[in-house]
Design a protein around this motif. Structure first.
Motif, PDB file in Angstrom:
ATOM      1  N   ASN A 368       7.714   3.650   2.880  1.00 12.13           N
ATOM      2  CA  ASN A 368       7.496   2.307   2.323  1.00 12.13           C
ATOM      3  C   ASN A 368       8.244   2.137   1.010  1.00 12.13           C
ATOM      4  OD1 ASN A 368       5.946   1.370   4.341  1.00 12.13           O
ATOM      5  ND2 ASN A 368       3.988   1.516   3.275  1.00 12.13           N
ATOM      6  N   TYR A 372      10.825  -0.873   0.645  1.00  9.95           N
ATOM      7  CA  TYR A 372      10.564  -2.009  -0.241  1.00  9.95           C
ATOM      8  C   TYR A 372      11.217  -1.849  -1.615  1.00  9.95           C
ATOM      9  CZ  TYR A 372       7.445  -3.065   3.546  1.00  9.95           C
ATOM     10  OH  TYR A 372       6.963  -3.323   4.800  1.00  9.95           O
ATOM     11  N   ASP A 396       7.671   3.909  -6.962  1.00 10.88           N
ATOM     12  CA  ASP A 396       8.988   3.301  -6.746  1.00 10.88           C
ATOM     13  C   ASP A 396       9.204   2.185  -7.757  1.00 10.88           C
ATOM     14  OD1 ASP A 396       8.184   0.635  -5.713  1.00 10.88           O
ATOM     15  OD2 ASP A 396       7.339   1.799  -4.058  1.00 10.88           O
ATOM     16  N   ILE A 399      10.085  -3.846  -5.014  1.00  4.78           N
ATOM     17  CA  ILE A 399       9.729  -5.272  -5.171  1.00  4.78           C
ATOM     18  C   ILE A 399       8.312  -5.486  -5.692  1.00  4.78           C
ATOM     19  CG2 ILE A 399      11.335  -6.033  -3.368  1.00  4.78           C
ATOM     20  CD1 ILE A 399       8.982  -6.135  -1.463  1.00  4.78           C
ATOM     21  N   GLY A 400       7.469  -4.460  -5.631  1.00  2.00           N
ATOM     22  CA  GLY A 400       6.093  -4.606  -6.106  1.00  2.00           C
ATOM     23  C   GLY A 400       5.264  -5.484  -5.181  1.00  2.00           C
ATOM     24  N   ILE A 401       3.986  -5.554  -5.484  1.00  2.00           N
ATOM     25  CA  ILE A 401       3.082  -6.300  -4.592  1.00  2.00           C
ATOM     26  C   ILE A 401       2.254  -7.270  -5.428  1.00  2.00           C
ATOM     27  CG2 ILE A 401       1.185  -6.077  -2.928  1.00  2.00           C
ATOM     28  CD1 ILE A 401       2.223  -3.063  -2.713  1.00  2.00           C
ATOM     29  N   GLU A 416       2.875  -8.739   4.196  1.00  2.00           N
ATOM     30  CA  GLU A 416       3.135  -9.913   3.375  1.00  2.00           C
ATOM     31  C   GLU A 416       4.156 -10.734   4.153  1.00  2.00           C
ATOM     32  OE1 GLU A 416       4.837 -10.401  -0.956  1.00  2.00           O
ATOM     33  OE2 GLU A 416       3.858  -8.488  -0.639  1.00  2.00           O
ATOM     34  N   VAL A 421       9.657  -9.282   1.402  1.00  2.00           N
ATOM     35  CA  VAL A 421       9.166  -8.366   2.439  1.00  2.00           C
ATOM     36  C   VAL A 421       9.505  -8.874   3.823  1.00  2.00           C
ATOM     37  CG1 VAL A 421       7.076  -7.267   3.336  1.00  2.00           C
ATOM     38  CG2 VAL A 421       7.266  -7.770   0.925  1.00  2.00           C
ATOM     39  N   GLY A 426       8.711  -3.737  10.082  1.00  2.00           N
ATOM     40  CA  GLY A 426       7.452  -2.984   9.974  1.00  2.00           C
ATOM     41  C   GLY A 426       6.401  -3.606  10.866  1.00  2.00           C
ATOM     42  N   GLY A 428       3.011  -3.180  10.043  1.00  2.00           N
ATOM     43  CA  GLY A 428       1.779  -3.397   9.274  1.00  2.00           C
ATOM     44  C   GLY A 428       0.725  -2.342   9.570  1.00  2.00           C
ATOM     45  N   LEU A 431       0.049   1.708   6.069  1.00  2.00           N
ATOM     46  CA  LEU A 431      -0.963   1.892   5.020  1.00  2.00           C
ATOM     47  C   LEU A 431      -2.361   1.986   5.598  1.00  2.00           C
ATOM     48  CD1 LEU A 431       0.251  -0.400   2.110  1.00  2.00           C
ATOM     49  CD2 LEU A 431       0.365   2.079   2.311  1.00  2.00           C
ATOM     50  N   SER A 432      -2.576   1.272   6.694  1.00  2.00           N
ATOM     51  CA  SER A 432      -3.894   1.348   7.325  1.00  2.00           C
ATOM     52  C   SER A 432      -4.124   2.774   7.836  1.00  2.00           C
ATOM     53  CB  SER A 432      -3.945   0.324   8.441  1.00  2.00           C
ATOM     54  OG  SER A 432      -4.922   0.635   9.353  1.00  2.00           O
ATOM     55  N   SER A 455       5.815  -0.074  -7.569  1.00  2.00           N
ATOM     56  CA  SER A 455       4.449   0.272  -7.147  1.00  2.00           C
ATOM     57  C   SER A 455       4.210   1.761  -7.257  1.00  2.00           C
ATOM     58  CB  SER A 455       4.228  -0.101  -5.679  1.00  2.00           C
ATOM     59  OG  SER A 455       4.676  -1.388  -5.423  1.00  2.00           O
ATOM     60  N   PHE A 457       1.461   4.435  -5.376  1.00  2.00           N
ATOM     61  CA  PHE A 457       0.332   4.718  -4.484  1.00  2.00           C
ATOM     62  C   PHE A 457      -0.159   6.119  -4.804  1.00  2.00           C
ATOM     63  CE2 PHE A 457       2.501   1.361  -2.273  1.00  2.00           C
ATOM     64  CZ  PHE A 457       1.479   0.638  -1.658  1.00  2.00           C
TER      65      PHE A 457
HETATM   66  P1  ADP Z   1       4.702  -2.205   7.190  1.00  2.00           P
HETATM   67  O1  ADP Z   1       5.488  -1.514   6.118  1.00  2.00           O
HETATM   68  O2  ADP Z   1       5.024  -1.729   8.529  1.00  2.00           O
HETATM   69  O3  ADP Z   1       4.723  -3.669   7.046  1.00  2.00           O
HETATM   70  P2  ADP Z   1       2.413  -1.008   5.916  1.00  2.00           P
HETATM   71  O4  ADP Z   1       0.995  -0.952   6.340  1.00  2.00           O
HETATM   72  O5  ADP Z   1       3.073   0.280   5.621  1.00  2.00           O
HETATM   73  O6  ADP Z   1       3.172  -1.818   7.021  1.00  2.00           O
HETATM   74  O7  ADP Z   1       2.502  -1.924   4.643  1.00  2.00           O
HETATM   75  C1  ADP Z   1       1.825  -3.143   4.621  1.00  2.00           C
HETATM   76  C2  ADP Z   1       2.462  -4.098   3.615  1.00  2.00           C
HETATM   77  O8  ADP Z   1       2.272  -3.590   2.306  1.00  2.00           O
HETATM   78  C3  ADP Z   1       3.923  -4.248   3.766  1.00  2.00           C
HETATM   79  O9  ADP Z   1       4.263  -5.226   4.726  1.00  2.00           O
HETATM   80  C4  ADP Z   1       4.357  -4.635   2.364  1.00  2.00           C
HETATM   81  O10 ADP Z   1       4.124  -6.021   2.185  1.00  2.00           O
HETATM   82  C5  ADP Z   1       3.393  -3.906   1.480  1.00  2.00           C
HETATM   83  N1  ADP Z   1       3.930  -2.645   0.896  1.00  2.00           N
HETATM   84  C6  ADP Z   1       3.639  -1.387   1.320  1.00  2.00           C
HETATM   85  N2  ADP Z   1       4.256  -0.461   0.540  1.00  2.00           N
HETATM   86  C7  ADP Z   1       4.926  -1.166  -0.400  1.00  2.00           C
HETATM   87  C8  ADP Z   1       5.753  -0.785  -1.518  1.00  2.00           C
HETATM   88  N3  ADP Z   1       6.006   0.502  -1.823  1.00  2.00           N
HETATM   89  N4  ADP Z   1       6.260  -1.769  -2.259  1.00  2.00           N
HETATM   90  C9  ADP Z   1       6.017  -3.065  -1.970  1.00  2.00           C
HETATM   91  N5  ADP Z   1       5.248  -3.490  -0.947  1.00  2.00           N
HETATM   92  C10 ADP Z   1       4.702  -2.544  -0.176  1.00  2.00           C
END
Ligand code: ADP
Length: 485
Positions: A368, A372, A396, A399-401, A416, A421, A426, A428, A431-432, A455, A457
């Motif tokens: 991720n 991103y 990283d 783009i941030g969230i 998002e 994004v 992806g 989605g 992360l789940s 971001s 994590f």
């Molecule tokens: P996917 O990447 O397949 O969309 P994820 O569950 O891994 O699914 O991530 C869910 C959402 O979280 C992404 O669509 C993105 O909007 C956001 N996201 C995850 N990791 C990052 C990151 N490092 N920086 C920015 N946004 C992130």
């Protein structure tokens, strides 16, 4: 209150009338006296039963009292309009009882009703009732229940102005509020408050009712909100699922297209140059790996979701896991223009974890971070420990969230769907999946992010939870999803 007592006496008397009507309609004619005897035994306040047809009139048990026969004569004379009314009611399905105000020497009250057989007959059945017995045997309990502790409700004989049922110490004249009992002509129910004045009681009851109405309204409003939110959630889920299908198809389609394009080119033997051919083989192998990664991720996700995933818990050094991931990914990331750093913490206690699942969680976060990031391609992997436990961080400068998305991105299928994004592939699920893995390790995932800046994590493994996992570790090598089970 007074209404409910009247209503209650109507219910009781109507049910008696129905019983009598059934007994007389279906009983054998030669046993009519037995039937009536049984009825009278069962309902002590009823003294006589009369059957009036105009031509032959009957009273049971037969009585030598002249006044009773005079009563029957008066009923016959007066019955016409009442009989017609009762018939109309019966036609509409209502077995109405009608008091006849015919004076009697004995203190009896007469109530008449028509039998079911309407075909032209002018039959009338009557119940002759001792009112004071009726009050004592039937109404008293109901009156006490209705009066509660706030009121006194006596039954008053209007002719004698005396109290029939209620405290002896009271005088009938004390009761200014009186209501006639519908079925006992000449008898009244009075009402008087105990201790408080009527106004105070009305005020209290009104407030109680307002409070109740307020609470009911509140419940309705909350109910509507809950239903509305559930509907919105269901709609969102439908939307997310359809996005998911299109995202996954999109992810699968790209490597498949590349594989089929390059393999066809090779198959046709059009590529003469060895270097070019090797490059094509490499692309095919890379894309096949990508494909299997996507499929594995989907399978892992569905297993974890269904709670079927088996973990192999053991003592794990997080530096060992992160070191291996770093080595594997360093080349790939640097090839894509990233600066990838690993800052290893010192003297980190071992944790109890599933090595592969842990690596998978870290890889997802690194994936991720790369996906991103835009201009500032810097990714850092940190390990360490503090009073909260052992942690692994992936940072990283991407783009941030936005804050509003920060809690939701851990939900399955959630992506998002606007801004930068949007163009990134992806499903989605990443992360789940990480969140599930962390929950199964009794740990948690934390996020610190600033929109537009990057971001971080953090996977956190509280050491106190190690004990729970330790017990599990002692119980065998393969374990179900839930370490508590
Ligand atoms: P996917 O990447 O397949 O969309 P994820 O569950 O891994 O699914 O991530 C869910 C959402 O979280 C992404 O669509 C993105 O909007 C956001 N996201 C995850 N990791 C990052 C990151 N490092 N920086 C920015 N946004 C992130």
């Amino acid at each position: 209150m007074l209404f409910s007592i009247n209503q209650y006496s109507e219910d009781v008397l109507t049910s008696w009338a129905v019983k009598l009507r059934i007994a007389l309609s279906y009983g054998r004619t030669d046993e009519i006296n037995n039937t009536l005897n049984d009825f009278l035994k069962d309902k002590p306040p009823v003294k006589y039963i009369s059957i009036i047809s105009g031509t032959s009139n009957y009273i049971y048990p037969p009585s030598p009292s002249d006044s009773l026969y005079r009563h029957l004569d008066s009923v016959i004379q007066l019955r016409r309009p009442k009989l017609d009314r009762l018939k109309v009611f019966l036609k509409q399905g209502y077995a109405k009882l009608e008091p006849f105000y015919v004076p009697l020497d004995t203190p009896l009250v007469s109530l008449y009703f028509v039998p079911d057989t309407l075909n032209g007959s002018n039959l009338l059945y009557g119940i002759l009732l001792q009112p004071e017995n009726f009050v004592r045997d039937i109404l008293k309990n109901k009156i006490q229940q209705v009066a509660g502790k706030d009121f006194t409700i006596p039954v008053i004989n209007g002719v004698k102005d005396s109290i029939v049922a209620g405290p002896d110490s009271l005088l009938a004249s004390q009761f200014s509020i009186r209501k006639e009992l519908w079925f006992l002509p000449g008898y009244y129910i009075g009402i008087s408050p105990k201790g408080k004045s009527i106004d105070e009681l009305v005020y209290e009851r009104a407030w109680r009712s307002y409070a109740l109405i307020f609470i009911l309204n509140l419940v309705i409003v909350v109910g509507v909100i809950v239903v509305f939110r559930n509907i919105r959630k269901a709609l969102e889920l439908v939307q997310l699922k359809s996005d998911f299908v299109s995202n996954v198809s999109h992810e699968l389609r790209t490597p498949l297209a590349l594989i089929s394009m390059f393999s066809e080119t090779l198959e046709l033997g059009r590529v003469r140059n060895d270097n070019r051919r090797n490059e094509y083989y490499k692309i095919i192998s890379q894309e096949a790996q990508r494909l299997s990664k996507i499929v594995n991720r989907l399978l892992n996700f569905s297993q974890t979701e269904a709670g079927k995933r088996k973990y192999h818990f053991e003592f794990v050094d997080v530096n060992d896991v992160c070191g291996k991931v770093y080595e594997t990914y360093k080349f790939h990331l640097e090839n894509n223009g990233f600066s990838f750093k690993y800052l290893e913490g010192k003297d980190i206690p071992v944790i109890i974890a599933d090595y592969e699942a842990l690596a998978e969680a870290v890889i997802n976060l690194i994936d991720n971070a790369a996906k991103y990031s835009r201009d500032k391609k810097n990714i850092e992997l940190h390990t360490g420990h503090n009073e909260s436990g052992v942690y692994i961080e992936v940072r990283d400068q991407g783009i941030g969230i936005k804050e509003k998305h920060q809690t939701r991105i851990f939900e399955k299928f959630y992506r998002e769907n606007t801004g930068p994004v949007h163009n990134t592939k992806g499903a989605g699920l990443g992360l789940s999946l990480v969140k599930h893995i962390m929950e199964d390790h009794k740990g948690k995932i934390e996020l610190f992010s600033t929109y537009g800046r990057g971001s971080m994590f953090r996977l956190l493994f509280p050491l106190k939870n190690n004990q729970k996992l330790q017990q599990l570790l002692n119980s065998g090598p393969e374990h179900d999803k839930d370490p508590d089970s």
